[in-house]
Design an enzyme around this catalytic site. Sequence first.
Site, PDB file in Angstrom:
ATOM      1  N   LYS A 222      34.884  33.835  79.703  1.00  0.00           N
ATOM      2  CA  LYS A 222      36.259  34.320  79.600  1.00  0.00           C
ATOM      3  C   LYS A 222      36.365  35.796  79.978  1.00  0.00           C
ATOM      4  O   LYS A 222      35.369  36.512  80.077  1.00  0.00           O
ATOM      5  CB  LYS A 222      36.794  34.081  78.185  1.00  0.00           C
ATOM      6  CG  LYS A 222      37.098  32.603  77.932  1.00  0.00           C
ATOM      7  CD  LYS A 222      37.847  32.364  76.654  1.00  0.00           C
ATOM      8  CE  LYS A 222      38.139  30.865  76.505  1.00  0.00           C
ATOM      9  NZ  LYS A 222      38.679  30.512  75.194  1.00  0.00           N
ATOM     10  N   ARG A 256      31.623  26.632  72.096  1.00  0.00           N
ATOM     11  CA  ARG A 256      32.122  25.803  73.215  1.00  0.00           C
ATOM     12  C   ARG A 256      31.737  26.514  74.505  1.00  0.00           C
ATOM     13  O   ARG A 256      32.199  27.632  74.752  1.00  0.00           O
ATOM     14  CB  ARG A 256      33.643  25.663  73.082  1.00  0.00           C
ATOM     15  CG  ARG A 256      34.298  24.807  74.139  1.00  0.00           C
ATOM     16  CD  ARG A 256      35.806  24.705  73.890  1.00  0.00           C
ATOM     17  NE  ARG A 256      36.453  23.839  74.858  1.00  0.00           N
ATOM     18  CZ  ARG A 256      36.836  24.235  76.075  1.00  0.00           C
ATOM     19  NH1 ARG A 256      36.678  25.482  76.458  1.00  0.00           N
ATOM     20  NH2 ARG A 256      37.409  23.373  76.902  1.00  0.00           N
TER      21      ARG A 256
HETATM   22  C1  9MG Z   1      40.361  24.050  75.734  1.00  0.00           C
HETATM   23  N1  9MG Z   1      39.888  25.375  75.382  1.00  0.00           N
HETATM   24  C2  9MG Z   1      39.753  26.435  76.214  1.00  0.00           C
HETATM   25  N2  9MG Z   1      39.310  27.501  75.531  1.00  0.00           N
HETATM   26  C3  9MG Z   1      39.160  27.101  74.248  1.00  0.00           C
HETATM   27  C4  9MG Z   1      38.751  27.727  73.075  1.00  0.00           C
HETATM   28  O1  9MG Z   1      38.423  29.011  73.052  1.00  0.00           O
HETATM   29  N3  9MG Z   1      38.707  27.020  71.937  1.00  0.00           N
HETATM   30  C5  9MG Z   1      39.067  25.706  71.938  1.00  0.00           C
HETATM   31  N4  9MG Z   1      39.011  25.055  70.755  1.00  0.00           N
HETATM   32  N5  9MG Z   1      39.471  25.054  73.024  1.00  0.00           N
HETATM   33  C6  9MG Z   1      39.528  25.746  74.152  1.00  0.00           C
END
Ligand code: 9MG
Length: 274
Positions: A222, A256
């Site tokens: 990000k 994630r």
């Molecule tokens: C779908 N998505 C994209 N970025 C995300 C994030 O930081 N957290 C979660 N739960 N989903 C995300």
Amino acid sequence: MPQHKFGRFNFPTSRALVMGILNATPDSFSDGGQFAALDYAITHAEQMIRDGADILDIGGESSRPGAPPVPLEEELRRVLPLIFALRDCGQAISVDTYKPEVMREAVLAGVDMINDINGFRAPGAIEAVKDSDCALCVMHMLNNPTTMQAQPEYNDVVREVTAFLAERIAVLTAAGIDKERLWIDPGFGFGKTVEHNYALLKAGRQMVAELGVPLLAGLSRKSMIGAVTGKPVEQRLAGSIGGALAAVAHGAQIVRVHDVAETVDALKVWQAAH
Ligand code: 9MG
């Protein structure tokens, strides 16, 4: 031994879990069409499983700032075949959607988590997941993906995001949903400046203690990584691993990520050092 109940799975609380990002957005397959996109996604999923992913997060609509919304029928057409192809792969399956109709179909298809960037605020979202045993990820987002990055402002970002999550937890549990099914996520990049994102990252343990719900963190590739490293998105692997370790140090129990193999190795070393 304490465990997270997670749909069909029980995960240990003693280590952080890795959620691999699986995009079912066939942008780069306009020539090969739907089947090429499905084949590619399944191959990618199999690689992430070999690399040690605990959970696969299937998403049929990009949540990048400014990304266009995907019509319901198209999202179902992207996501459902992948769920059916992967649901017996031995790892947990999450579906990233804010649409109640997609949640319903995903629950019927037997997924283990619904990951809602909209915090189950859409009318019908809570009803769609209530009677399942899916884990639910409740994320904070300011406004919506089209408008969220237009000068986000808070008086106290940690207090305001925590209050939002507390309200969603109260609504979900009042609807009869067991608190043990819930995960919180501050939503890095969803209506936050770089400073907001790092303030939230550092406040992870405080939020978990206050809300009594485990934390999922998504920082992979990000802009908060790019802002610190000065690197474009395709060169953010090392920064993203640093971010994943920082998130776990600050209390995250799921990270994630795009780069599963590298994150799993980094977390193994991290774990061995504790
Ligand atoms: C779908 N998505 C994209 N970025 C995300 C994030 O930081 N957290 C979660 N739960 N989903 C995300």
